[in-house]
Structure formats: C-alpha cells, structure tokens
Design a protein around this motif. Structure first.
Motif, mmCIF file in Angstrom:
data_model
loop_
_atom_site.group_PDB
_atom_site.id
_atom_site.type_symbol
_atom_site.label_atom_id
_atom_site.label_comp_id
_atom_site.label_asym_id
_atom_site.label_seq_id
_atom_site.Cartn_x
_atom_site.Cartn_y
_atom_site.Cartn_z
ATOM 1 N N ASP A 17 0.819 -1.191 -0.028
ATOM 2 C CA ASP A 17 0.073 -0.088 0.071
ATOM 3 C C ASP A 17 0.910 1.128 -0.134
ATOM 4 O OD1 ASP A 17 -2.240 -1.508 0.003
ATOM 5 O OD2 ASP A 17 -2.548 -1.408 2.202
ATOM 6 N N ASN A 18 1.906 1.195 0.867
ATOM 7 C CA ASN A 18 2.975 2.576 0.752
ATOM 8 C C ASN A 18 3.281 2.576 -0.676
ATOM 9 O OD1 ASN A 18 2.756 3.609 3.269
ATOM 10 N ND2 ASN A 18 4.111 1.858 4.188
ATOM 11 N N ILE A 19 3.881 1.693 -1.266
ATOM 12 C CA ILE A 19 4.347 1.504 -2.524
ATOM 13 C C ILE A 19 3.385 2.228 -3.542
ATOM 14 C CG2 ILE A 19 5.182 0.255 -4.598
ATOM 15 C CD1 ILE A 19 6.554 -1.645 -2.601
ATOM 16 N N LYS A 20 2.226 1.898 -3.493
ATOM 17 C CA LYS A 20 1.195 2.435 -4.452
ATOM 18 C C LYS A 20 0.948 4.177 -3.991
ATOM 19 C CE LYS A 20 -1.223 -1.924 -5.141
ATOM 20 N NZ LYS A 20 -2.296 -2.430 -5.015
ATOM 21 N N TYR A 21 0.975 4.319 -2.687
ATOM 22 C CA TYR A 21 0.804 5.667 -2.246
ATOM 23 C C TYR A 21 1.723 6.688 -2.569
ATOM 24 C CZ TYR A 21 0.556 9.490 1.517
ATOM 25 O OH TYR A 21 0.405 10.662 2.097
ATOM 26 N N LEU A 22 3.057 6.260 -2.558
ATOM 27 C CA LEU A 22 4.231 6.773 -2.855
ATOM 28 C C LEU A 22 4.312 7.268 -4.127
ATOM 29 C CD1 LEU A 22 6.812 5.591 -0.273
ATOM 30 C CD2 LEU A 22 5.639 7.730 -0.120
ATOM 31 N N GLU A 63 8.678 -11.690 -10.520
ATOM 32 C CA GLU A 63 7.650 -11.742 -11.275
ATOM 33 C C GLU A 63 6.617 -10.674 -11.084
ATOM 34 O OE1 GLU A 63 5.631 -12.135 -14.848
ATOM 35 O OE2 GLU A 63 7.206 -14.009 -14.287
ATOM 36 N N GLU A 64 6.039 -10.770 -9.719
ATOM 37 C CA GLU A 64 4.978 -10.059 -9.517
ATOM 38 C C GLU A 64 5.417 -8.656 -8.890
ATOM 39 O OE1 GLU A 64 2.057 -12.015 -6.691
ATOM 40 O OE2 GLU A 64 2.516 -13.983 -7.796
ATOM 41 N N THR A 65 6.499 -8.515 -8.207
ATOM 42 C CA THR A 65 7.038 -7.177 -7.971
ATOM 43 C C THR A 65 7.392 -6.164 -9.064
ATOM 44 O OG1 THR A 65 7.945 -8.044 -5.809
ATOM 45 C CG2 THR A 65 8.700 -5.826 -6.519
ATOM 46 N N SER A 66 7.891 -6.798 -10.080
ATOM 47 C CA SER A 66 8.029 -6.075 -11.206
ATOM 48 C C SER A 66 6.894 -5.645 -12.140
ATOM 49 C CB SER A 66 9.125 -6.821 -12.122
ATOM 50 O OG SER A 66 8.206 -7.739 -12.889
ATOM 51 N N LEU A 67 5.982 -6.353 -11.978
ATOM 52 C CA LEU A 67 4.700 -6.201 -12.581
ATOM 53 C C LEU A 67 3.860 -4.939 -11.891
ATOM 54 C CD1 LEU A 67 3.171 -9.731 -13.249
ATOM 55 C CD2 LEU A 67 3.717 -8.057 -15.141
ATOM 56 N N LEU A 68 3.997 -5.076 -10.613
ATOM 57 C CA LEU A 68 3.619 -3.943 -9.766
ATOM 58 C C LEU A 68 4.200 -2.640 -10.119
ATOM 59 C CD1 LEU A 68 1.959 -2.782 -7.372
ATOM 60 C CD2 LEU A 68 3.840 -3.707 -5.935
ATOM 61 N N VAL A 69 5.602 -2.767 -10.048
ATOM 62 C CA VAL A 69 6.224 -1.468 -10.353
ATOM 63 C C VAL A 69 5.988 -1.046 -11.755
ATOM 64 C CG1 VAL A 69 8.792 -0.714 -10.556
ATOM 65 C CG2 VAL A 69 8.298 -2.089 -8.830
ATOM 66 N N ALA A 70 6.066 -1.748 -12.745
ATOM 67 C CA ALA A 70 5.751 -1.355 -14.104
ATOM 68 C C ALA A 70 4.088 -0.626 -14.030
ATOM 69 C CB ALA A 70 5.989 -2.451 -14.985
ATOM 70 N N SER A 71 3.323 -1.140 -13.506
ATOM 71 C CA SER A 71 2.023 -0.642 -13.599
ATOM 72 C C SER A 71 2.035 0.690 -12.889
ATOM 73 C CB SER A 71 0.883 -1.838 -12.745
ATOM 74 O OG SER A 71 1.183 -1.622 -11.724
#
Length: 278
Positions: A190-195, A220-228
């Motif tokens: 949630d912090n990653i998305k917020y920041l 796989e999943e973290t990079s998808l999150l970051v890229a999104s």
C-alpha cells in the motif's frame, strides 16, 4: 527537544541514493529479517555490559548503569558488536537535530542531500520531521530508506518534507514474508502505491536468496507492480551476500550471475525500464 537514536553517520556515501550523500543510520527495527546484513541495528542496547569484556581500548564503560562509548578511544575493531547477542551495539548514541546539522553544514558543499536509513528510520518520525525541516533550509534533498511497514498516509508532514523514498519489498507472498521478517507485507504494498501516486517513489528493491525464497515469483509479481505504477521507477535486484549476517540463520550462497540475469530479463519483460543488479 527530540533526540534520535543513531547507529552511525556516513558523511559521504555514493550508494544510498543518487549523488554524494550523507547517510544517517538510525537504531531500531521492527523487522527481524533472517538475512539482515546489519543486525546490530535491530535493538536498542540493554546495557548488559558484556561488551566491556572484549574492548581492549577502554572505549566502553558503565556510567549510572548504562554502557557509554568513548568514540575517541575506539579503534573500530567491532569486537563489541560481534559479541553482542542482543542484535545491538554499545556505540549507538543519542543526537539532537542541532548536532546532526553541525555535521551537515560542515560537509554541505560536498553533498547533494541526506539519506535516512536504519534499522528502520520511520520508527523515529517525530525526530526526523524536526531534522527534515532544518535540512530543507540548506537546500539539500532528503531520501528515506525504509522497509515500508509504517502507514505513511498517516504521516503527512513527514512525507511532504521528504523528497523520495526507497522501499524494500522482501517478498510478495504473505507466508514467506512473515517467515522471513516476522511481519506482514500488506502495508508495504500500500505504501508503494501511495508513494508512487505522489511521485515520491525512487526505487523498489528485492533481495535474491537462493533456496530460501521463491525469487522468480517475487521478481515476477513485484516487477509487474512497479511497471503498472510507473515503468521508470528504479527496480533493484540485490544479491544476497553472507557478509555481516547472523550466523546459523541462513546456510546459503549468493545467486549466480546467470540467475540474476534471468531475473533481470523477467523484470524488463514485464515493463520495468530501469532494472539494476546490485
């Protein structure tokens, strides 16, 4: 007046954010990572006095029931830290904002900013808010290195004062993250998305540990999150190294260059444009 518990201050660092920075490592952490490479930052000294037995430089003493460190006598042999079974250090000191600012003013012309790290620096937010207000007056940038476990959306002044955040996401799997750190990971995501929404997320990091973590899934999943969120956010893949870690918790080796290259390709294929292997 707030004071911070400080493990150490590196006047000049080129690895704790962009440019030449002063890195301030605060003492105390709410995680207990199995692979922690600086476990002496986890706890505040309990003043047991065992460290005095191995100090050969008269740098440690007991004063009013507390261990005191005489910096000028210390030869930095680290015997006291190696002996400590409490994941702490007798060399931790309390510092006021004024004392830290004196260091920064002395080195201001050589640095582009500061990075606060740990331990986990966000456990001392009231102190950091006072510090950041003064740092801003020097026209220096402020980076925060964090495990992302504190809900930052509740810390508006702190987040506003900081320029950028660097966040560790140890594992994307709830059970794996709990086993590795002793804590949950939902707040971190949630912090990653917020920041990211605030354009204050400088980088996300994943430590690669063979045979302990599901590294492929994590990347796989973290990079998808970051890229999104933003493909330009830096994504660092950090090799596990067995230097400075607590003995007996992990019996493992570093990942191979081939392993790291494969994981880097996964992250890039998933849309991350700035992937670094460290």
């Amino acid at each position: 007046m707030n004071k911070g518990f400080i493990n150490r201050i590196l006047p000049f660092s080129s690895v704790d954010g962009p440019g030449n920075r002063t890195a301030i490592f605060l003492q105390g952490c709410n995680f207990n990572c199995l692979y922690c490479h600086n476990p002496e930052t986890i706890n505040i000294c309990n003043h047991c006095g065992k460290c005095l037995e191995v100090c050969k430089m008269d740098a440690l003493s007991i004063v009013e029931g507390k261990v005191k460190w005489a910096k000028d006598n210390c030869n930095h042999c680290h015997r006291c830290i190696k002996l400590c079974k409490y994941n702490s250090s007798p060399r931790v000191f309390e510092a006021s904002v004024e004392e830290i600012m004196a260091v920064l003013k002395k080195n201001k012309v050589f640095i582009s900013g500061i990075t606060v790290s740990g331990g986990e620096c966000t456990l001392q937010i009231p102190f950091l808010v006072e510090l950041f207000k003064e740092v801003k007056k020097l026209d220096l940038t402020i980076f925060v290195d964090t495990n992302g476990s504190i809900p930052l959306w509740n810390e508006g002044e702190f987040v506003t004062l900081a320029d950028q955040f660097m966040v560790d996401l140890k594992s994307i799997d709830a059970q794996e993250h709990k086993s590795l750190t002793g804590s949950d990971f939902n707040i971190i995501v949630d912090n990653i998305k917020y920041l990211s929404k605030l354009n204050k997320l400088h980088e996300v990091r994943t430590v690669i540990v063979p045979n302990l973590l599901n590294n492929r899934r994590n990347v796989e999943e973290t990079s998808l999150l970051v890229a999104s969120l933003n493909p330009l956010i830096k994504y660092k893949l950090i090799k596990y190294r067995g230097l400075g870690v607590r003995e007996g918790l992990i019996n493992d080796s570093s990942p191979t260059e081939e392993d790291m290259n494969k994981l880097e390709k996964i992250a890039k294929d998933n849309g991350c444009e700035d992937v670094q292997i460290i």
